[in-house]
Design an enzyme around this catalytic site. Sequence first.
Site: not given
Length: 348
Positions: A149, A241
């Site tokens: 990710c 993130h």
Amino acid sequence: MSSRTAVGVLGATGTVGQQFVRLLANHPWFEATWLAGSERSSGRKYAEACNWKLSTPMPDAAAAQVVQEPVPGKGPKLVFSALDANVAGDIEKAFAAAGHLVVSNARNYRMDPLVPLLIPEINPDHLQLVPKQAEAYGWKGGIVTNSNCSTMFLAMALAPLRQFGLATCNVVTLQAVSGAGYPGVPSLDILGNIIPFIGGEEEKLEIEPQKILGSLAGTYVEPHPVVVSAHTTRVPVIDGHSEMISVGFEGTVAAADIRAAFEAFRGVPQELGLPSAPKQPLVYLEAENRPQPRLDVERDGGMAVFIGRLRPCPVLQHKFVALGHNTVRGAAGAALLNAELMQAQGLV
């Protein structure tokens, strides 16, 4: 009868599996007709077996389905894998051998030289590796993976900078707790705290971009020469993130050219109008305190990457902030976009 292509989901009850189920519920091309899970889940209705953790309601069609055992040869030809890496390797290989096309979120085959580590805006030509798997491994199907990710957002931000002679990169990540799955990080460890280590993440960030940004050379990918130094942290954010990125180039590059490259960045998904593709993959935000997970990560369905704070770096040359939704563009949404490209190119 539905005109959509039937697809399956391996590991359908987990955090990423739930995102697959949500994203597939109203997908114009694909229909989730086969949901598979572990021994404790199989044989039960999805509504009973799944501890649903998303803010949107569980789709009715999924809730009524009975969770199946992950048996190769059963289920649709196209399956999405949300399996944990501890079990994904053998299961995904068995499904590929049995004739399934496995679009995987797991790390197990990302660095296999014949498996595309695919981001459709960057390296769609790497799908040409898929037929080579049958020749080399005897599989009747194949495996395509999406990246880690955090790698996803880093690679998306670096891709338009290759034209300037991209040479070096330093990245510090601030990774959301949803990236650790459920139940994930204990509350007493993460609340009011930052954990400066995530096992295996730094290694992925340092090697995966080289393959993604690399060039197809027949039966393998010639890695891009960019050298990445990564430090990964876990922070008390639910989704999203953030990455603090510094970049260096072979020569001098103007900030205005970098900004223009971000804003002009498009790829095959945008050209083809794939259903999950954001119209603008990289969105530059002007405000000096953006992007922020709480304000930005859900925009564009979680499929865009948000950039901000481009400024000079006294160590390398330029630095900026990037943000992406880790379980959507960084996981289930990425795999879904991969499958859309595969269908558009006749692989499905």
